[in-house]
Scaffold this active site. Structure first.
Site, PDB file in Angstrom:
ATOM      1  CE1 TYR A 180      -3.305   2.949   0.699  1.00 33.68           C
ATOM      2  CE2 TYR A 180      -1.839   3.472   2.519  1.00 33.68           C
ATOM      3  CZ  TYR A 180      -2.880   3.818   1.684  1.00 33.68           C
ATOM      4  OH  TYR A 180      -3.485   5.036   1.825  1.00 33.68           O
ATOM      5  CG  HIS A 185       2.465   6.048   4.746  1.00 28.52           C
ATOM      6  ND1 HIS A 185       1.411   5.786   5.590  1.00 28.52           N
ATOM      7  CD2 HIS A 185       1.982   6.850   3.763  1.00 28.52           C
ATOM      8  CE1 HIS A 185       0.329   6.401   5.137  1.00 28.52           C
ATOM      9  NE2 HIS A 185       0.643   7.055   4.034  1.00 28.52           N
TER      10      HIS A 185
END
Length: 709
Positions: A25, A122
């Site tokens: 992701y 992230h």
């Protein structure tokens, strides 16, 4: 501007998470590869020997980590928008090394664009320490063997477990980000502390996140973005209130000093007055100055009533046995000075409440305890009421009421592409979707309105008016139903000519009014958008050096039919009938089928003519280049130039076309030329030109009829 945002989450098998899915992701791989453009940068570090690519490590974590083990720690943090992409990459890598370098914890990070306005990173961190011992994947995730490390799995770090780790990480990120901003020469800074700890009086913001940004960008309204916008609005008003409070305190101090200065100069602070010989020193009776600065001159001192908030109410103290003249002076001069000052302050109070009516109530309501749930999160339902007095909502409501339609077309022009996103809503739906429209406007998009296509109405838009034009319209019975100030001293007027009028009639009236009041001819049609009040005008030419855009303001909203409305409708009908007769005549003339080359026999090219016309028009109309384009195209068309020739000339010679119409230059040219070629006056001129013999045509070419406005 740079904002502070950092969160940390733990992914575990017991919680149903997958390390490989998370890695796919954040790197936009596997089933997420369709969105790979969202990833601006990805990297990994401290990986063990068995790893060929980062996905191998996180795959192995899913396969071999113990059932109750933690797969990864994810840290997500917002990157300063002031930094370039290279600077953001360096900052993210530096911070990742800060968190993982001491024990060489394997990590993977990815920077996401976040729609361009929400860049963030992230960072996935493994708890397994890379001690340099080569182990296969299956062994790496086994229990650590302290006596013979090479026989057991990689040891787990204890650094990520304490609660203090998160606070330390939050502080470390603020330090790293601020150093990067300083190195890049930016003044912006972020702070990891709570607003209360910083001593800042405003409401905590809400982080939108990439999903919300994406949904809002596709025109989907979200509750979270509505809450964020409401909080931003409330915080702006808090700042205004704080500045106003400081201004009031400053004014009071200044007025107090002014009053004391008057008292010293006039002697009004002396109880006996100058005829008693009071020099400001101790009186012969030995009285000390009283706390209010008044002096006794023998006899008793009687306190007068305390002054009320509206003024001083008197001289402060009355001294028995004092001079009548001195007493009168005390009673008049200081009071007069103070009265004028306090009256001025009262007027400022009234002006402030006019500008910020209900702001304090909304701010208090937003900060009240019942605006959060039992976990301290914002309650979306509780935030609906406090914004009921929102001034944008008020402006929109008044504009909708004045327009008097049941349904409206709302247009949001994309700031990048120039394309218009359309929504057809009822008045109630427009008000309901105001938070989303605010969000679009805050992202640099302009917001427009017009009656829906199927709506029966009699509204005509007249654009690019001055205050003098508006005065003339009112004096001549063309008073607008509403007036919108689109930028300082520039106005749009919606004139209601009837309860209902056909599109052809409205278009003709729009052209007539634009011609009579020197308004924008390119906006003179029956379906043109006008500005929606309550938002900012995002055009670059209206942006100040400080980066501020003007508000679109609703100046008048009477909603009444113009006195001359029926006469305008009748006149337009006659003009349409005349135009139809002219068009029929033009068709008959065209049936003679003169060679097309006879229409285009010119000694100069269309580009030469266009440049020549624009030179004079720019001197006449200044920065209104759209009007110049329209009139120049009208002149060329009246001389027999084809639509293709005019379009090419405009594309090459129109000043600053790419800057004025970024991303939709071709659409602008096509619309302008199409409107010009459809004008009855142009069609008649072309028909007469086609009928004229060649010498006559050349003569008209040199002089030509003047269709300028």
């Amino acid at each position: 501007m740079a904002i502070y945002h950092l969160t940390a989450k733990t992914g575990s098998r017991s919680g149903g998470q997958s390390a490989r899915a998370k890695a796919d992701y954040i790197q936009r791989e596997g089933k997420y590869a369709r969105d790979m453009d969202e990833v601006l940068h990805a990297e990994s570090g401290h990986m063990p020997e068995f790893v060929e690519r980062p996905a191998d490590y996180w795959d192995a974590a899913d396969l071999y980590e113990r059932a109750n083990g933690r797969l990864f720690k994810e840290v997500e943090f917002a990157l300063p928008v002031e930094l370039t992409l290279d600077q953001q990459k360096a900052l993210a890598s530096e911070f990742a090394q800060h968190l993982t370098g001491a024990e060489r914890l394997p990590y993977t990070l990815a920077i996401h664009a976040g729609g361009g306005e929400n860049p963030h990173c992230h960072l996935m961190i493994s708890e397994r320490i890379n001690d340099g011992i080569e182990r296969p994947a299956a062994q790496w995730f086994k229990r650590y063997n302290g006596k013979t490390p090479e026989k057991g799995g990689a040891q787990k770090t204890e650094a990520l477990k304490p609660k203090a780790w998160l606070e330390q990480t939050r502080e470390a990120w603020a330090d790293h980000a601020n150093r990067a901003l300083e190195r890049a020469g930016h003044d912006a800074r972020i702070d990891h502390r709570t607003l209360e700890a910083q001593g800042i009086e405003r409401l905590p913001g809400v982080h939108l996140g990439p999903n919300v940004v994406e949904m809002e960008g596709r025109g989907i309204r979200t509750d979270r973005a509505d809450v964020a916008l409401n909080i931003d609005t409330a915080n702006a008003q808090i700042i205004d209130l704080q500045e106003y409070r400081e201004a009031i305190d400053h004014e009071r101090n200044r007025q107090s000093e002014e009053i004391q200065r008057h008292q010293r100069v006039s002697g009004a602070d002396r109880t006996a007055g100058p005829e008693h010989g009071d020099t400001g020193r101790r009186s012969p009776a030995g009285h000390e100055p009283d706390p209010a600065g008044q002096r006794g001159a023998g006899g008793g001192v009687a306190e007068s009533p305390a002054p009320d908030r509206g003024g001083m109410g008197g001289a402060g103290q009355r001294v028995a046995g004092g001079s009548r003249r001195g007493e009168q002076r005390r009673a008049e001069r200081p009071e007069r000075v103070a009265g004028v000052a306090l009256e001025a302050m009262a007027n400022r109070d009234a002006g402030f409440h006019d500008a910020y009516g209900g702001a304090a109530d909304r701010i208090v309501a937003l900060a009240r305890p019942d605006a959060t749930d039992n976990r301290g999160r914002l309650d979306l339902a509780a935030l609906g009421g406090p914004m009921k007095n929102d001034r944008t909502l008020q402006a929109i409501g008044r504009q909708l009421k004045a327009m008097g339609c049941e349904r409206f077309d709302i247009g949001v022009r994309d700031a990048t592409t120039g394309q218009m996103m359309n929504r057809e809503w009822s008045a109630a739906e427009v008000l309901q979707n105001t938070p989303w429209l605010k969000r679009m406007n805050a992202q640099g998009n302009d917001v427009y309105i017009r009656p829906a296509e199927q709506e029966r109405h009699g509204l005509v838009l007249v654009d690019d008016l001055s205050e003098f034009d508006l005065d003339d319209m009112k004096a001549e019975g063309r008073e607008p139903a509403l007036v919108v100030e689109t930028s300082p001293k520039n106005y749009q007027a919606w004139v209601k000519v009837a309860d209902a009028a056909g599109g052809e009639l409205r278009g003709q009236i729009a052209r007539t009014l634009a011609s009579e009041y020197d308004a924008d001819p390119a906006s003179a049609d029956s379906r043109h958008y006008g500005r929606l009040a309550g938002f900012t005008n995002r055009k670059d030419k209206h942006t100040t050096r400080a980066g501020y855009q003007p508000w679109v303001l609703l100046r008048e909203s009477k909603g009444k039919t113009a006195t001359a409305g029926p006469a305008l409708v009748q006149q337009a009908g006659q003009q349409i009938e005349q135009a139809q007769r002219q068009q029929e005549k033009a068709r008959r003339l065209a049936s003679l089928e003169l060679p097309e080359r006879q229409l285009s026999r010119h000694r100069r090219t269309a580009l030469d003519e266009y440049r020549s016309e624009m030179a004079g028009l720019v001197k006449r109309f200044g920065d209104d280049l759209s009007k110049c384009d329209f009139i120049a195209a009208q002149k060329l068309a009246s001389r027999g130039r084809s639509a293709e020739e005019i379009g090419k000339a405009m594309a090459e010679a129109s000043p600053a076309l790419a800057e004025r119409k970024p991303g939709h230059e071709a659409d602008y040219i096509e619309r302008t030329v199409s409107k010009v070629m459809g004008l009855p006056s142009v069609q008649l001129a072309r028909a007469e030109l086609a009928r004229a013999p060649a010498p006559r045509q050349r003569g008209m070419d040199r002089g030509g009829p003047d269709f300028s406005m």
